[in-house]
Motif scaffolding. Structure first.
Motif, mmCIF file in Angstrom:
data_model
loop_
_atom_site.group_PDB
_atom_site.id
_atom_site.type_symbol
_atom_site.label_atom_id
_atom_site.label_comp_id
_atom_site.label_asym_id
_atom_site.label_seq_id
_atom_site.Cartn_x
_atom_site.Cartn_y
_atom_site.Cartn_z
ATOM 1 N N ASN A 182 -41.577 23.607 19.777
ATOM 2 C CA ASN A 182 -40.502 23.529 20.626
ATOM 3 C C ASN A 182 -40.066 24.288 22.062
ATOM 4 O OD1 ASN A 182 -38.170 21.252 19.838
ATOM 5 N ND2 ASN A 182 -39.440 21.625 18.043
ATOM 6 N N ILE A 183 -40.226 25.543 21.381
ATOM 7 C CA ILE A 183 -39.949 26.723 22.653
ATOM 8 C C ILE A 183 -40.917 26.564 23.803
ATOM 9 C CG2 ILE A 183 -39.931 29.160 22.935
ATOM 10 C CD1 ILE A 183 -38.678 29.656 20.200
ATOM 11 N N GLY A 184 -42.299 26.383 23.312
ATOM 12 C CA GLY A 184 -43.241 25.943 24.278
ATOM 13 C C GLY A 184 -43.320 24.735 25.091
ATOM 14 N N PHE A 185 -42.666 24.019 24.560
ATOM 15 C CA PHE A 185 -43.002 22.490 25.299
ATOM 16 C C PHE A 185 -42.512 22.618 26.689
ATOM 17 C CE2 PHE A 185 -41.238 18.304 26.521
ATOM 18 C CZ PHE A 185 -42.438 17.519 25.891
ATOM 19 N N PRO A 186 -41.576 23.275 27.425
ATOM 20 C CA PRO A 186 -41.389 23.305 29.033
ATOM 21 C C PRO A 186 -42.703 23.886 29.780
ATOM 22 C CG PRO A 186 -39.552 24.242 27.922
ATOM 23 C CD PRO A 186 -40.469 24.136 26.802
ATOM 24 N N LEU A 187 -43.310 24.603 28.900
ATOM 25 C CA LEU A 187 -44.545 25.386 29.531
ATOM 26 C C LEU A 187 -45.957 24.634 29.520
ATOM 27 C CD1 LEU A 187 -44.273 29.173 28.431
ATOM 28 C CD2 LEU A 187 -43.419 28.102 30.724
ATOM 29 N N ARG A 188 -45.818 23.747 28.398
ATOM 30 C CA ARG A 188 -46.999 22.705 28.121
ATOM 31 C C ARG A 188 -46.953 21.688 29.205
ATOM 32 N NH1 ARG A 188 -46.020 21.875 22.706
ATOM 33 N NH2 ARG A 188 -46.714 19.859 22.935
ATOM 34 N N CYS A 189 -45.733 21.438 29.225
ATOM 35 C CA CYS A 189 -45.367 20.206 30.445
ATOM 36 C C CYS A 189 -45.889 20.561 31.773
ATOM 37 C CB CYS A 189 -44.050 19.698 30.566
ATOM 38 S SG CYS A 189 -43.435 18.943 29.107
ATOM 39 N N ARG B 289 -52.799 28.332 27.367
ATOM 40 C CA ARG B 289 -52.339 28.493 26.214
ATOM 41 C C ARG B 289 -52.053 30.045 25.857
ATOM 42 N NH1 ARG B 289 -56.381 25.089 22.109
ATOM 43 N NH2 ARG B 289 -55.858 23.233 22.484
ATOM 44 N N ALA B 290 -52.869 30.851 26.198
ATOM 45 C CA ALA B 290 -52.699 32.296 25.870
ATOM 46 C C ALA B 290 -51.352 32.517 26.595
ATOM 47 C CB ALA B 290 -53.625 33.158 26.695
ATOM 48 N N GLU B 291 -51.029 32.169 27.764
ATOM 49 C CA GLU B 291 -49.680 32.466 28.328
ATOM 50 C C GLU B 291 -48.561 31.747 27.868
ATOM 51 O OE1 GLU B 291 -47.746 32.629 33.178
ATOM 52 O OE2 GLU B 291 -49.845 31.479 32.759
ATOM 53 N N ILE B 292 -48.830 30.538 27.128
ATOM 54 C CA ILE B 292 -47.785 30.018 26.471
ATOM 55 C C ILE B 292 -47.315 30.991 25.313
ATOM 56 C CG2 ILE B 292 -47.079 27.920 25.132
ATOM 57 C CD1 ILE B 292 -48.452 26.389 27.363
ATOM 58 N N ARG B 293 -48.561 31.070 24.597
ATOM 59 C CA ARG B 293 -48.286 31.988 23.232
ATOM 60 C C ARG B 293 -47.492 33.255 23.360
ATOM 61 N NH1 ARG B 293 -53.087 33.561 22.343
ATOM 62 N NH2 ARG B 293 -53.827 31.537 21.570
ATOM 63 N N GLU B 294 -47.897 33.942 24.508
ATOM 64 C CA GLU B 294 -47.298 35.479 24.689
ATOM 65 C C GLU B 294 -45.843 34.813 25.200
ATOM 66 O OE1 GLU B 294 -47.751 38.784 28.300
ATOM 67 O OE2 GLU B 294 -49.414 37.387 27.684
ATOM 68 N N SER B 295 -45.588 33.949 26.134
ATOM 69 C CA SER B 295 -44.170 33.676 26.454
ATOM 70 C C SER B 295 -43.347 33.397 25.308
ATOM 71 C CB SER B 295 -43.937 32.657 27.523
ATOM 72 O OG SER B 295 -44.798 33.142 28.558
ATOM 73 N N GLU C 158 -43.755 33.851 22.289
ATOM 74 C CA GLU C 158 -43.447 35.069 21.163
ATOM 75 C C GLU C 158 -42.297 36.128 21.927
ATOM 76 O OE1 GLU C 158 -47.294 36.338 20.305
ATOM 77 O OE2 GLU C 158 -47.808 34.559 18.926
ATOM 78 N N GLU C 159 -42.552 36.187 23.036
ATOM 79 C CA GLU C 159 -41.364 37.082 23.754
ATOM 80 C C GLU C 159 -40.123 36.505 23.627
ATOM 81 O OE1 GLU C 159 -40.376 39.105 27.953
ATOM 82 O OE2 GLU C 159 -41.847 37.547 27.812
ATOM 83 N N ALA C 160 -39.915 35.209 23.905
ATOM 84 C CA ALA C 160 -38.622 34.747 23.635
ATOM 85 C C ALA C 160 -38.077 34.729 22.067
ATOM 86 C CB ALA C 160 -38.890 33.187 24.235
ATOM 87 N N ALA C 161 -39.098 34.250 21.314
ATOM 88 C CA ALA C 161 -38.514 34.443 20.082
ATOM 89 C C ALA C 161 -38.191 35.613 19.503
ATOM 90 C CB ALA C 161 -39.725 34.020 19.108
ATOM 91 N N ARG C 162 -38.877 37.037 19.924
ATOM 92 C CA ARG C 162 -38.461 38.190 19.801
ATOM 93 C C ARG C 162 -37.007 38.309 20.331
ATOM 94 N NH1 ARG C 162 -43.784 39.491 20.777
ATOM 95 N NH2 ARG C 162 -43.335 39.996 22.645
#
Length: 365
Positions: free
Chosen positions: A95-102, A107-113, A115-119
């Motif tokens: 859910n959080i990564g959906f805008p970046l996937r669009c 993938r690595a940038e999405i994961r990092e972003s 996890e940063e937002a979740a923290r």
């Protein structure tokens, strides 16, 4: 982040004018709250800033660029709704990564972003959970995470805490403000709850019937309301009003209420004889046995360390915030003392505050 300018923006739906020539500027990094009752035009104003509605008239500038006619997708703005609008078949991470996937991020940038937002939102331990089983507060954090993950120029929030219970709302108020400060955001926040607005805002625009009644800091709006509407809408309980029939001259420092002269801030203009309203906040009212301004106690509301006592006078009701240990009996006659330097005076016909020493700082209007 971005400066947002709204210049004489109006919106009509057929013959109905929802927003009537609204103008304000939101500074870089500011937490700006648009406050008002249901139907005042605040959500329509926010939707025009977002690009979800096009103005009938006026301009909207984002970081100096005229975006009035641009669609929402071209404005680099994130919108958080009251209803979380999450995807139930996805987990929190998706859910959080959906805008970046669009936007076809790696993938690595999405994961990092993500996890940063979740923290930042303290939900990193929930990333693999389905959103359907989360509490309302956690789902709201996921919705916020989806908004902040791509670091837009501005965040627009339409009553995002409206679906939460009162305890969660108070908690999330503090967390939203803390999040705003940590990510140096420009935030425009819509609410009808004046306690939320006072707790979070750098500046507040109070709207009523499609117009902005007043813009200022929470303190300015509370201490120096520009109209009876603002005075009544802000404060719990709101400002009390005493009706007065009088004529005023520039330089007057008192007004006669029920035959009793009451000190007040110096007035700055002449006014012909007419009806006025003397406004006073409950904390600026005290009991004074020797006072000539008198009333009868008709109720008391216990609030722990304080109590709100309602007194009826010949010119209207007054509420006083007194220590809870103060003995008060319903029906007793009491004298009232009003703090002179905190009184507002309004034209009872127009509802507008009269220019006076209280408004000398330039916050009136």
């Amino acid at each position: 982040m971005a400066e947002i300018k709204v210049e004489t923006v109006a919106k009509t739906f057929g013959t109905f004018a929802a927003v009537k020539g609204v103008t304000f500027t939101i500074d870089h990094g500011s937490f700006f709250v648009i406050l008002g009752p249901s139907g005042c035009g605040k959500t329509t104003t926010l939707r025009m800033i977002a690009g979800l509605e096009l103005p009938t008239a006026g301009r909207i500038l984002l970081d100096g660029e005229d975006v009035t006619a641009l669609p929402a997708s071209a404005r680099d703005i994130a919108f958080v709704f009251q209803l979380f609008a999450l995807y139930p078949h996805m987990n929190v991470r998706q859910n959080i990564g959906f805008p970046l996937r669009c936007q076809n991020y790696a993938r690595a940038e999405i994961r990092e972003s993500v996890e940063e937002a979740a923290r930042l939102l303290r939900i990193d331990h929930l990333l693999e959970r389905r959103v359907g089983g989360l509490s309302g507060g956690d789902r709201q954090r996921v919705a916020l995470g989806r908004a902040i993950v791509r670091r837009p120029k501005a965040f627009l929030m339409d009553e995002p805490l409206g679906a939460l219970d009162s305890e969660f709302r108070r908690l999330m108020c503090g967390e939203l403000r803390e999040l705003h400060d940590r990510i140096d955001a420009t935030t425009v926040y819509i609410t009808h709850d004046q306690l939320e607005a006072m707790a979070m805002a750098d500046r507040i625009a109070v709207m009523n019937q499609g117009r902005v009644e007043q813009i200022g800091t929470p303190q300015e709006i509370y201490d120096r309301p520009s109209s009876m509407f603002v005075a009544d809408f802000i404060g719990a309980p709101p400002m009390s009003f005493l009706g007065v029939h009088a004529s005023l001259q520039r330089g007057d420092r008192s007004i006669t209420v029920d035959g009793v002269p009451i000190e007040m801030p110096e007035v700055y203009e002449d006014r012909a004889e007419g009806k006025f309203a003397l406004g006073v906040r409950p904390e600026n009212v005290s009991f004074a046995d020797a006072s000539l301004l008198r009333g009868r106690v008709i109720g008391a509301e216990y609030l722990g360390t304080t109590q709100i006592v309602t007194v009826i006078t010949a010119n209207g009701q007054v509420k006083a915030r007194l220590p809870s240990g103060k003995a008060v009996r319903v029906g007793e006659s009491v004298g009232l003392a009003l703090r002179p330097d905190r009184l507002s005076l309004f034209d009872a016909m127009s509802g507008q505050a009269l220019p006076s020493a209280l408004y000398a700082g330039g916050h009136h209007g």
